[in-house]
Scaffold this motif. Structure first.
Motif, PDB file in Angstrom:
ATOM      1  N   ASN A  92       3.594  -1.880   5.543  1.00 59.68           N
ATOM      2  CA  ASN A  92       2.481  -1.043   5.077  1.00 59.68           C
ATOM      3  C   ASN A  92       1.993  -0.092   6.167  1.00 59.68           C
ATOM      4  OD1 ASN A  92       2.335  -1.963   2.418  1.00 59.68           O
ATOM      5  ND2 ASN A  92       0.929  -3.631   2.929  1.00 59.68           N
ATOM      6  N   GLN A  93       2.098  -0.527   7.419  1.00 58.74           N
ATOM      7  CA  GLN A  93       1.646   0.283   8.548  1.00 58.74           C
ATOM      8  C   GLN A  93       2.725   1.220   9.069  1.00 58.74           C
ATOM      9  OE1 GLN A  93       0.220  -2.593  11.411  1.00 58.74           O
ATOM     10  NE2 GLN A  93      -1.233  -3.489   9.950  1.00 58.74           N
ATOM     11  N   GLY A  94       3.910   1.172   8.451  1.00 64.05           N
ATOM     12  CA  GLY A  94       4.989   2.067   8.849  1.00 64.05           C
ATOM     13  C   GLY A  94       5.895   1.554   9.933  1.00 64.05           C
ATOM     14  N   HIS A  95       5.752   0.288  10.304  1.00 64.38           N
ATOM     15  CA  HIS A  95       6.579  -0.299  11.368  1.00 64.38           C
ATOM     16  C   HIS A  95       7.782  -1.011  10.739  1.00 64.38           C
ATOM     17  CE1 HIS A  95       3.192   0.798  13.769  1.00 64.38           C
ATOM     18  NE2 HIS A  95       2.418  -0.194  13.350  1.00 64.38           N
ATOM     19  N   GLU A  96       8.755  -0.249  10.299  1.00 60.21           N
ATOM     20  CA  GLU A  96       9.832  -0.812   9.499  1.00 60.21           C
ATOM     21  C   GLU A  96      10.787  -1.701  10.302  1.00 60.21           C
ATOM     22  OE1 GLU A  96      11.760   1.763   6.778  1.00 60.21           O
ATOM     23  OE2 GLU A  96       9.925   2.804   6.199  1.00 60.21           O
ATOM     24  N   GLN A  97      11.058  -1.344  11.533  1.00 60.18           N
ATOM     25  CA  GLN A  97      11.953  -2.180  12.349  1.00 60.18           C
ATOM     26  C   GLN A  97      11.321  -3.542  12.621  1.00 60.18           C
ATOM     27  OE1 GLN A  97      15.131  -1.591  13.068  1.00 60.18           O
ATOM     28  NE2 GLN A  97      14.880   0.263  11.835  1.00 60.18           N
ATOM     29  N   ALA A  98      10.029  -3.537  12.929  1.00 57.33           N
ATOM     30  CA  ALA A  98       9.327  -4.803  13.148  1.00 57.33           C
ATOM     31  C   ALA A  98       9.284  -5.610  11.863  1.00 57.33           C
ATOM     32  CB  ALA A  98       7.913  -4.543  13.664  1.00 57.33           C
TER      33      ALA A  98
ATOM     34  N   SER B   2       3.797 -11.430   7.321  1.00 53.80           N
ATOM     35  CA  SER B   2       3.510 -10.396   8.317  1.00 53.80           C
ATOM     36  C   SER B   2       4.388  -9.163   8.117  1.00 53.80           C
ATOM     37  CB  SER B   2       3.710 -10.956   9.733  1.00 53.80           C
ATOM     38  OG  SER B   2       5.050 -11.404   9.915  1.00 53.80           O
ATOM     39  N   TRP B   3       5.584  -9.361   7.585  1.00 51.46           N
ATOM     40  CA  TRP B   3       6.474  -8.208   7.417  1.00 51.46           C
ATOM     41  C   TRP B   3       5.920  -7.205   6.403  1.00 51.46           C
ATOM     42  CZ3 TRP B   3       8.831  -6.613   2.918  1.00 51.46           C
ATOM     43  CH2 TRP B   3       8.926  -7.528   1.866  1.00 51.46           C
ATOM     44  N   VAL B   4       5.153  -7.715   5.437  1.00 49.27           N
ATOM     45  CA  VAL B   4       4.552  -6.822   4.449  1.00 49.27           C
ATOM     46  C   VAL B   4       3.504  -5.932   5.123  1.00 49.27           C
ATOM     47  CG1 VAL B   4       3.192  -6.693   2.325  1.00 49.27           C
ATOM     48  CG2 VAL B   4       4.996  -8.416   2.548  1.00 49.27           C
ATOM     49  N   ASN B   5       2.654  -6.532   5.957  1.00 47.77           N
ATOM     50  CA  ASN B   5       1.640  -5.748   6.670  1.00 47.77           C
ATOM     51  C   ASN B   5       2.286  -4.730   7.603  1.00 47.77           C
ATOM     52  OD1 ASN B   5      -0.529  -7.100   5.473  1.00 47.77           O
ATOM     53  ND2 ASN B   5      -0.496  -8.718   7.011  1.00 47.77           N
TER      54      ASN B   5
ATOM     55  N   LYS C 197       0.826  -1.205   0.000  1.00 48.34           N
ATOM     56  CA  LYS C 197       0.000   0.000   0.000  1.00 48.34           C
ATOM     57  C   LYS C 197       0.861   1.257   0.000  1.00 48.34           C
ATOM     58  CE  LYS C 197      -3.258  -2.959   0.359  1.00 48.34           C
ATOM     59  NZ  LYS C 197      -3.931  -3.389  -0.890  1.00 48.34           N
ATOM     60  N   ARG C 198       2.136   1.091   0.277  1.00 44.34           N
ATOM     61  CA  ARG C 198       3.073   2.206   0.260  1.00 44.34           C
ATOM     62  C   ARG C 198       3.888   2.175  -1.031  1.00 44.34           C
ATOM     63  NH1 ARG C 198       6.605   1.934   5.632  1.00 44.34           N
ATOM     64  NH2 ARG C 198       7.634   3.655   4.506  1.00 44.34           N
ATOM     65  N   GLU C 199       4.331   3.335  -1.436  1.00 46.76           N
ATOM     66  CA  GLU C 199       5.168   3.403  -2.630  1.00 46.76           C
ATOM     67  C   GLU C 199       6.526   2.777  -2.340  1.00 46.76           C
ATOM     68  OE1 GLU C 199       6.929   6.713  -5.814  1.00 46.76           O
ATOM     69  OE2 GLU C 199       5.579   7.316  -4.189  1.00 46.76           O
ATOM     70  N   LEU C 200       7.006   1.959  -3.264  1.00 51.55           N
ATOM     71  CA  LEU C 200       8.286   1.276  -3.089  1.00 51.55           C
ATOM     72  C   LEU C 200       9.362   1.917  -3.954  1.00 51.55           C
ATOM     73  CD1 LEU C 200       7.156  -2.484  -3.241  1.00 51.55           C
ATOM     74  CD2 LEU C 200       7.516  -1.082  -1.198  1.00 51.55           C
ATOM     75  N   SER C 201      10.579   1.900  -3.443  1.00 53.11           N
ATOM     76  CA  SER C 201      11.720   2.293  -4.265  1.00 53.11           C
ATOM     77  C   SER C 201      12.043   1.124  -5.197  1.00 53.11           C
ATOM     78  CB  SER C 201      12.929   2.598  -3.382  1.00 53.11           C
ATOM     79  OG  SER C 201      13.399   1.404  -2.752  1.00 53.11           O
TER      80      SER C 201
ATOM     81  N   GLU D 166      18.126 -10.444   0.623  1.00 56.40           N
ATOM     82  CA  GLU D 166      16.874  -9.779   0.250  1.00 56.40           C
ATOM     83  C   GLU D 166      16.491  -8.725   1.282  1.00 56.40           C
ATOM     84  OE1 GLU D 166      14.756 -13.545  -2.095  1.00 56.40           O
ATOM     85  OE2 GLU D 166      14.401 -13.209   0.038  1.00 56.40           O
ATOM     86  N   CYS D 167      16.707  -9.046   2.547  1.00 59.21           N
ATOM     87  CA  CYS D 167      16.397  -8.115   3.628  1.00 59.21           C
ATOM     88  C   CYS D 167      17.272  -6.868   3.523  1.00 59.21           C
ATOM     89  CB  CYS D 167      16.614  -8.810   4.973  1.00 59.21           C
ATOM     90  SG  CYS D 167      16.111  -7.842   6.416  1.00 59.21           S
ATOM     91  N   ASP D 168      18.549  -7.065   3.270  1.00 60.48           N
ATOM     92  CA  ASP D 168      19.464  -5.937   3.123  1.00 60.48           C
ATOM     93  C   ASP D 168      19.096  -5.082   1.906  1.00 60.48           C
ATOM     94  OD1 ASP D 168      20.839  -6.829   5.320  1.00 60.48           O
ATOM     95  OD2 ASP D 168      22.443  -7.803   4.178  1.00 60.48           O
ATOM     96  N   LEU D 169      18.648  -5.740   0.859  1.00 58.22           N
ATOM     97  CA  LEU D 169      18.256  -5.008  -0.346  1.00 58.22           C
ATOM     98  C   LEU D 169      16.998  -4.190  -0.087  1.00 58.22           C
ATOM     99  CD1 LEU D 169      18.581  -4.324  -3.313  1.00 58.22           C
ATOM    100  CD2 LEU D 169      17.426  -6.468  -3.894  1.00 58.22           C
ATOM    101  N   PHE D 170      16.033  -4.780   0.581  1.00 56.78           N
ATOM    102  CA  PHE D 170      14.762  -4.084   0.809  1.00 56.78           C
ATOM    103  C   PHE D 170      14.934  -2.906   1.765  1.00 56.78           C
ATOM    104  CE2 PHE D 170      10.630  -3.157   2.545  1.00 56.78           C
ATOM    105  CZ  PHE D 170       9.770  -3.315   1.470  1.00 56.78           C
ATOM    106  N   PHE D 171      15.635  -3.130   2.867  1.00 53.39           N
ATOM    107  CA  PHE D 171      15.688  -2.102   3.905  1.00 53.39           C
ATOM    108  C   PHE D 171      16.908  -1.176   3.803  1.00 53.39           C
ATOM    109  CE2 PHE D 171      12.947  -5.403   5.671  1.00 53.39           C
ATOM    110  CZ  PHE D 171      11.853  -4.645   6.072  1.00 53.39           C
ATOM    111  N   ASP D 172      17.945  -1.631   3.125  1.00 57.37           N
ATOM    112  CA  ASP D 172      19.159  -0.815   3.016  1.00 57.37           C
ATOM    113  C   ASP D 172      19.508  -0.440   1.582  1.00 57.37           C
ATOM    114  OD1 ASP D 172      19.499  -1.015   5.795  1.00 57.37           O
ATOM    115  OD2 ASP D 172      20.652  -2.869   5.601  1.00 57.37           O
ATOM    116  N   GLY D 173      18.787  -1.027   0.599  1.00 56.81           N
ATOM    117  CA  GLY D 173      19.077  -0.722  -0.790  1.00 56.81           C
ATOM    118  C   GLY D 173      20.399  -1.277  -1.274  1.00 56.81           C
TER     119      GLY D 173
END
Length: 223
Positions: free
Chosen positions: A107-113, A101-104, A76-80, A134-141
């Motif tokens: 979407n709610q803005g809880h990025e650390q969780a 669950s990480w997607v939800n 629901k949020r814009e992705l890079s 994949e985690c490093d790519l998604f959260f750290d680019g």
């Protein structure tokens, strides 16, 4: 939104590429990067010999479209671009983008969780390095593959020769997009720039007057 060439290379690096047809773990004829008959043309069972690497990447780009659609529907949020590439890689591997669950949480803005939940998808153990990448790519680019992948060959009976893998750089044959797109050629039917026409007409008119005055002075001298 589409998976970038770098994203395709990242997923291909995780998956590995088999140049000729082979039988997967359940006996289904497969080729390239997990391509089967159900995904569309070509039918791996009818492929003779090895496919060129650029053809394999073209097939892969077509196959991955359904995962791109799934990812777009899940967020629901814009992705890079790097986030989109990572999410497509995750779904291509797990098929779990709609129930993760990480997607939800993201979407709610809880990025650390969301980051913590991302790493709960860690079975079997062999998948942990991929999940971390994949985690490093998604959260750290941060991309990890550098465009290099392992390619393998298979026997005529469809057995992959995993011990004979070779590391290569993928061909850069992705369609140009965004700022890299070729400039559109002007149409021959485009309307002329009227401002420029006025300027040109003025210049021509001025030259005409100057030439006319010069002719008059010439004949006055003769008289």
């Amino acid at each position: 939104m589409k998976t970038s060439q770098r994203g395709l290379a990242e997923i291909a690096a995780h998956e590995g590429i088999v140049m000729s047809k082979y039988k997967d773990s359940v006996g289904v004829w497969t080729i390239g990067i997990g391509h089967t008959k159900n995904a569309g043309h070509p039918d791996p069972s009818k492929v003779k010999g090895e496919l060129p690497l650029d053809n394999i990447m073209e097939i892969f780009a077509r196959d991955i479209k359904k995962f791109e659609t799934r990812v777009l529907n899940a967020f629901k949020r814009e992705l890079s671009q790097s986030q989109f590439d990572a999410a497509v890689s995750f779904d291509f591997n797990t098929g779990g983008i709609h129930r993760a669950s990480w997607v939800n949480q993201f979407n709610q803005g809880h990025e650390q969780a969301a980051r913590r939940s991302f790493m709960k998808w860690r079975k079997p153990r062999e998948i942990i390095p991929r999940r971390q990448a994949e985690c490093d790519l998604f959260f750290d680019g941060r991309y990890s593959g550098n465009g290099k992948v392992n390619i393998y060959r298979a026997t005529s009976k469809g057995k992959v020769l995993w011990s004979s893998g070779k590391r290569v750089v993928l061909p850069k044959n992705a369609p140009a997009t965004g700022s890299n797109s070729p400039q559109q050629k002007p149409s021959i039917h485009q309307k002329p720039n009227t401002k420029n026409l006025v300027i040109i007409a003025t210049i021509i008119g001025g030259l005409g007057v100057a030439f006319s005055n010069k002719i008059k002075r010439f004949f006055n001298k003769l008289g």
